[in-house]
Design a protein around this motif. Structure first.
Motif, mmCIF file in Angstrom:
data_model
loop_
_atom_site.group_PDB
_atom_site.id
_atom_site.type_symbol
_atom_site.label_atom_id
_atom_site.label_comp_id
_atom_site.label_asym_id
_atom_site.label_seq_id
_atom_site.Cartn_x
_atom_site.Cartn_y
_atom_site.Cartn_z
ATOM 1 N N THR A 256 -15.933 2.157 -0.394
ATOM 2 C CA THR A 256 -15.510 3.426 -1.004
ATOM 3 C C THR A 256 -14.215 3.259 -1.792
ATOM 4 O OG1 THR A 256 -14.401 4.050 1.078
ATOM 5 C CG2 THR A 256 -16.667 4.808 0.741
ATOM 6 N N ALA A 257 -13.127 3.025 -1.080
ATOM 7 C CA ALA A 257 -11.811 3.019 -1.718
ATOM 8 C C ALA A 257 -11.633 1.871 -2.697
ATOM 9 C CB ALA A 257 -10.723 2.973 -0.648
ATOM 10 N N PHE A 258 -11.912 0.639 -2.253
ATOM 11 C CA PHE A 258 -11.631 -0.506 -3.121
ATOM 12 C C PHE A 258 -12.518 -0.495 -4.353
ATOM 13 C CE2 PHE A 258 -11.766 -4.978 -4.431
ATOM 14 C CZ PHE A 258 -10.411 -5.218 -4.547
ATOM 15 N N PHE A 259 -13.788 -0.175 -4.199
ATOM 16 C CA PHE A 259 -14.676 -0.114 -5.355
ATOM 17 C C PHE A 259 -14.257 1.008 -6.306
ATOM 18 C CE2 PHE A 259 -18.753 -2.318 -3.612
ATOM 19 C CZ PHE A 259 -18.026 -3.495 -3.497
ATOM 20 N N LEU A 260 -13.800 2.124 -5.757
ATOM 21 C CA LEU A 260 -13.340 3.229 -6.598
ATOM 22 C C LEU A 260 -12.108 2.818 -7.387
ATOM 23 C CD1 LEU A 260 -13.816 6.248 -7.268
ATOM 24 C CD2 LEU A 260 -12.216 6.805 -5.434
ATOM 25 N N GLU A 261 -11.166 2.178 -6.700
ATOM 26 C CA GLU A 261 -9.952 1.719 -7.386
ATOM 27 C C GLU A 261 -10.283 0.675 -8.438
ATOM 28 O OE1 GLU A 261 -6.772 2.152 -3.682
ATOM 29 O OE2 GLU A 261 -7.995 0.359 -3.886
ATOM 30 N N LEU B 50 -9.496 1.245 -12.279
ATOM 31 C CA LEU B 50 -8.159 0.696 -12.507
ATOM 32 C C LEU B 50 -7.999 0.199 -13.938
ATOM 33 C CD1 LEU B 50 -5.451 -0.052 -11.167
ATOM 34 C CD2 LEU B 50 -6.426 -2.286 -10.646
ATOM 35 N N GLY B 51 -9.027 -0.477 -14.476
ATOM 36 C CA GLY B 51 -8.938 -0.980 -15.845
ATOM 37 C C GLY B 51 -8.763 0.135 -16.853
ATOM 38 N N VAL B 52 -9.496 1.235 -16.659
ATOM 39 C CA VAL B 52 -9.359 2.384 -17.571
ATOM 40 C C VAL B 52 -7.962 2.962 -17.468
ATOM 41 C CG1 VAL B 52 -10.242 4.668 -18.155
ATOM 42 C CG2 VAL B 52 -11.817 2.892 -17.392
ATOM 43 N N MET B 53 -7.465 3.051 -16.249
ATOM 44 C CA MET B 53 -6.138 3.619 -16.044
ATOM 45 C C MET B 53 -5.047 2.776 -16.695
ATOM 46 S SD MET B 53 -4.215 4.086 -12.394
ATOM 47 C CE MET B 53 -2.425 4.000 -12.311
ATOM 48 N N LEU B 54 -5.112 1.447 -16.504
ATOM 49 C CA LEU B 54 -4.043 0.582 -16.993
ATOM 50 C C LEU B 54 -4.146 0.260 -18.475
ATOM 51 C CD1 LEU B 54 -3.726 -1.957 -14.030
ATOM 52 C CD2 LEU B 54 -2.305 0.041 -14.506
ATOM 53 N N PHE B 55 -5.384 0.129 -18.988
ATOM 54 C CA PHE B 55 -5.557 -0.381 -20.354
ATOM 55 C C PHE B 55 -6.308 0.566 -21.293
ATOM 56 C CE2 PHE B 55 -6.002 -4.087 -17.362
ATOM 57 C CZ PHE B 55 -4.679 -4.498 -17.489
ATOM 58 N N PRO C 101 0.807 -1.225 0.000
ATOM 59 C CA PRO C 101 0.000 0.000 0.000
ATOM 60 C C PRO C 101 0.838 1.271 0.000
ATOM 61 C CG PRO C 101 -0.877 -1.573 1.576
ATOM 62 C CD PRO C 101 0.433 -2.122 1.107
ATOM 63 N N ALA C 102 1.984 1.252 0.667
ATOM 64 C CA ALA C 102 2.821 2.451 0.690
ATOM 65 C C ALA C 102 3.279 2.824 -0.718
ATOM 66 C CB ALA C 102 4.032 2.222 1.601
ATOM 67 N N ILE C 103 3.783 1.837 -1.456
ATOM 68 C CA ILE C 103 4.223 2.112 -2.830
ATOM 69 C C ILE C 103 3.024 2.391 -3.733
ATOM 70 C CG2 ILE C 103 5.399 1.145 -4.833
ATOM 71 C CD1 ILE C 103 7.258 1.962 -2.599
ATOM 72 N N THR C 104 1.898 1.718 -3.485
ATOM 73 C CA THR C 104 0.701 1.956 -4.291
ATOM 74 C C THR C 104 0.218 3.391 -4.129
ATOM 75 O OG1 THR C 104 0.007 -0.353 -4.150
ATOM 76 C CG2 THR C 104 -1.684 1.260 -4.667
ATOM 77 N N ILE C 105 0.167 3.876 -2.889
ATOM 78 C CA ILE C 105 -0.262 5.254 -2.643
ATOM 79 C C ILE C 105 0.658 6.234 -3.352
ATOM 80 C CG2 ILE C 105 -0.476 7.028 -0.861
ATOM 81 C CD1 ILE C 105 -1.347 4.771 1.061
ATOM 82 N N GLY C 106 1.955 6.044 -3.187
ATOM 83 C CA GLY C 106 2.903 6.963 -3.797
ATOM 84 C C GLY C 106 2.908 6.904 -5.309
ATOM 85 N N LEU C 107 2.905 5.683 -5.880
ATOM 86 C CA LEU C 107 2.954 5.559 -7.331
ATOM 87 C C LEU C 107 1.678 6.065 -7.993
ATOM 88 C CD1 LEU C 107 4.725 2.179 -8.251
ATOM 89 C CD2 LEU C 107 5.546 4.522 -8.571
ATOM 90 N N ALA C 108 0.518 5.845 -7.365
ATOM 91 C CA ALA C 108 -0.731 6.321 -7.955
ATOM 92 C C ALA C 108 -0.714 7.842 -8.093
ATOM 93 C CB ALA C 108 -1.917 5.868 -7.107
ATOM 94 N N SER C 109 -0.266 8.525 -7.051
ATOM 95 C CA SER C 109 -0.179 9.984 -7.117
ATOM 96 C C SER C 109 0.901 10.426 -8.104
ATOM 97 C CB SER C 109 0.111 10.557 -5.725
ATOM 98 O OG SER C 109 -0.957 10.286 -4.837
ATOM 99 N N CYS D 68 -6.579 9.871 -11.580
ATOM 100 C CA CYS D 68 -6.778 10.657 -10.362
ATOM 101 C C CYS D 68 -7.691 9.935 -9.378
ATOM 102 C CB CYS D 68 -7.359 12.030 -10.704
ATOM 103 S SG CYS D 68 -6.209 13.128 -11.557
ATOM 104 N N LEU D 69 -8.729 9.275 -9.891
ATOM 105 C CA LEU D 69 -9.661 8.582 -9.006
ATOM 106 C C LEU D 69 -9.012 7.359 -8.367
ATOM 107 C CD1 LEU D 69 -12.995 8.878 -11.022
ATOM 108 C CD2 LEU D 69 -12.334 10.086 -8.925
ATOM 109 N N VAL D 70 -8.147 6.671 -9.103
ATOM 110 C CA VAL D 70 -7.411 5.558 -8.502
ATOM 111 C C VAL D 70 -6.489 6.081 -7.403
ATOM 112 C CG1 VAL D 70 -5.664 3.789 -8.914
ATOM 113 C CG2 VAL D 70 -7.556 4.062 -10.522
ATOM 114 N N ALA D 71 -5.799 7.196 -7.674
ATOM 115 C CA ALA D 71 -4.934 7.793 -6.656
ATOM 116 C C ALA D 71 -5.749 8.211 -5.433
ATOM 117 C CB ALA D 71 -4.189 8.990 -7.234
ATOM 118 N N LEU D 72 -6.920 8.803 -5.679
ATOM 119 C CA LEU D 72 -7.794 9.192 -4.575
ATOM 120 C C LEU D 72 -8.244 7.962 -3.788
ATOM 121 C CD1 LEU D 72 -9.453 11.355 -3.073
ATOM 122 C CD2 LEU D 72 -11.263 11.002 -4.784
ATOM 123 N N GLY D 73 -8.529 6.884 -4.499
ATOM 124 C CA GLY D 73 -8.952 5.652 -3.836
ATOM 125 C C GLY D 73 -7.894 5.117 -2.889
#
Length: 467
Positions: A104-109, A113-118, A25-33, A133-138
């Motif tokens: 909230t968070a997991f459903f948002l991510e 996530l699919g739109v962001m990655l693919f 989660p630490a790297i996920t939070i940082g990388l998403a932003s 941005c929404l994945v980062a917010l999630g």
């Protein structure tokens, strides 16, 4: 031979799985932003380098996200298996908080996530940026709910004990408990610093290997700007968090300072080095700086705090552990500040990209953020002992009624499987990092069909090009 009880083994099992899980989660939070910032820079400047970096780091994000989900699910099961009495007592508080994180968070991510990655070539740039941005917010919302639950265990309020169970009576007080704001900010910034060090180490490694490309220079520069600006901010947040801890968990602060008793009216010194002895109630080989402890903890020249001897023996955290975990965290934090200032000085004349000494230091500091994060969590959780819910429920009272043998068996299985599964995952991430950023052709349309670009069926497929 150490005689470990079922409670000791259950604590170690949770600590072991937590130590693995918190890294993701630490790297996920940082990388998403970071990905959101890269895409914003591309939208504003149109520079190809930001596109290349976005697609390079999105692959690593996908692998990290997948490992984080898997490790998180395993942790959730332990509340029912090893900590059933805690779940029965505090489930009315922690259960809804963890459910809100999913809703909230997991459903948002998961939704974006699919739109962001693919979706780079399948949706417009505005919609794709919104998805990022929404994945980062999630990821930040997820951290908010998790830390809300954990902070309530540290500084519980907004509940009543009815028929042996914690019943929420004020959800605002439950969530926004006294330690929550400090812990949330401290954790979020720690995630950003951990990611910046990881990104900076990757860039420095490629420069040392002779890969002096615009993308490599850009990610090193961006990481060092983050380090220069945010590392001092983290020190200020840490000071505020420490003052909050002193107010609500004074035994924890006394333990991490190795402070046993006050010497008359003498101001609290700062112990740079020492070996706290829980049996003899003293800190051996202490190396002190007069008055500095008072300045840091009370913001006065002659201040004092409670010593560990003022607390009952059965309510004292293990000072030896938290004394050194705290100093590891602070020491690494100071090195981060030094690294940021060094990079600022080297920027004159472009020396940032020529200094091999600095680049070697940046590579060596690559894991420092994650190590500091782990040290901070050890300080927080061990320092809370012997309480599971501080001042309300002791750790021994929250554990399930297991014998030591089954807990030891499951712990051994976890150790073997975690080192294998996540060891492979870490190795694959490092393989992606070694490959480095590649030029991405944003104009290439998706083709589909056998052997051609298609829509992957799982998030980790986003990293398949790194093989």
């Amino acid at each position: 031979m150490v005689d470990l009880t079922a409670v000791d083994l259950a604590r170690f099992q949770f600590a072991f799985t937590m130590a693995f899980h918190i890294l993701f989660p630490a790297i996920t939070i940082g990388l998403a932003s970071y990905l959101a910032v890269l895409e914003l820079c591309w939208l504003r400047t149109g520079r190809q380098v930001f596109v290349d970096l976005y697609h390079f780091w999105s692959k690593i994000f996908a692998v990290n996200f997948g490992m984080g989900v898997v490790s998180g699910i395993v942790m959730a099961y332990q509340f029912g298996t090893n900590w059933s009495f805690f779940s029965e007592f505090a489930g009315g508080v922690t259960g809804p908080l963890l459910s809100y994180e999913v809703l909230t968070a997991f459903f948002l991510e998961a939704g974006f996530l699919g739109v962001m990655l693919f979706g780079w070539n399948r949706v417009g740039p505005g919609l794709h940026f919104l998805a990022t941005c929404l994945v980062a917010l999630g990821t930040l919302i997820s951290a908010t709910w998790i830390l809300g639950a954990n902070s309530w265990m540290q500084t519980p309020q907004g509940f009543e004990v009815v028929a042996g169970r914690a019943v929420p009576v004020d959800w605002v007080a439950v969530i926004f408990n006294p330690s929550f704001p400090y812990r949330l900010m401290h954790m979020a910034v720690a995630a950003f610093l951990s990611t910046a060090l990881f990104v900076g180490a990757s860039g420095a490694w490629h420069l040392l290997k002779g890969n002096d490309s615009p993308a490599v220079r850009t990610m090193l520069s961006m990481a060092m700007w983050m380090m220069t600006i945010v590392a001092p901010i983290q020190a200020v947040l840490g000071d505020a968090h420490g003052l909050n801890t002193l107010a609500y968990q004074p035994a924890k602060v006394a333990a991490l300072e190795g402070h046993w008793e006050n010497r008359g009216t003498q101001a609290l010194p700062l112990l740079l080095f020492g070996i706290p002895d829980m049996q003899e109630e003293r800190t051996r080989f202490a190396v002190e700086v007069p008055h500095l402890g008072a300045v840091i903890l009370t913001h006065t020249w002659n201040g004092q705090i409670k010593g560990l001897k003022e607390f009952p023996r059965d309510q004292r955290p293990n000072s030896l552990i938290v004394f050194w975990s705290f100093r590891l965290m602070v020491g690494l934090g100071l090195l981060m500040i030094v690294l940021g200032l060094w990079s600022l000085w080297l920027r004159r004349g472009g020396a940032l990209y020529r200094s091999r000494a600095f680049q070697q230091a940046a590579v060596a500091m690559g894991p420092a953020g994650l190590l500091a994060l782990l040290a901070g969590w050890v300080t927080t959780e061990v320092g809370r002992q012997p309480w599971l819910v501080y001042g309300v429920m002791r750790t021994a009272d929250g554990a399930s009624a297991h014998g030591a043998a089954p807990v030891a068996l499951t712990l051994a299985i976890f150790v073997v499987s975690y080192f294998f599964v996540f060891g492979v995952g870490f190795a694959y991430v490092l393989r992606l990092v070694r490959k480095g950023p590649q030029t991405f052709d944003a104009s290439r349309p998706p083709q589909g069909g056998p052997g051609q670009e298609h829509t992957p069926m799982r998030p980790l497929s986003a990293a398949e090009e790194g093989g």
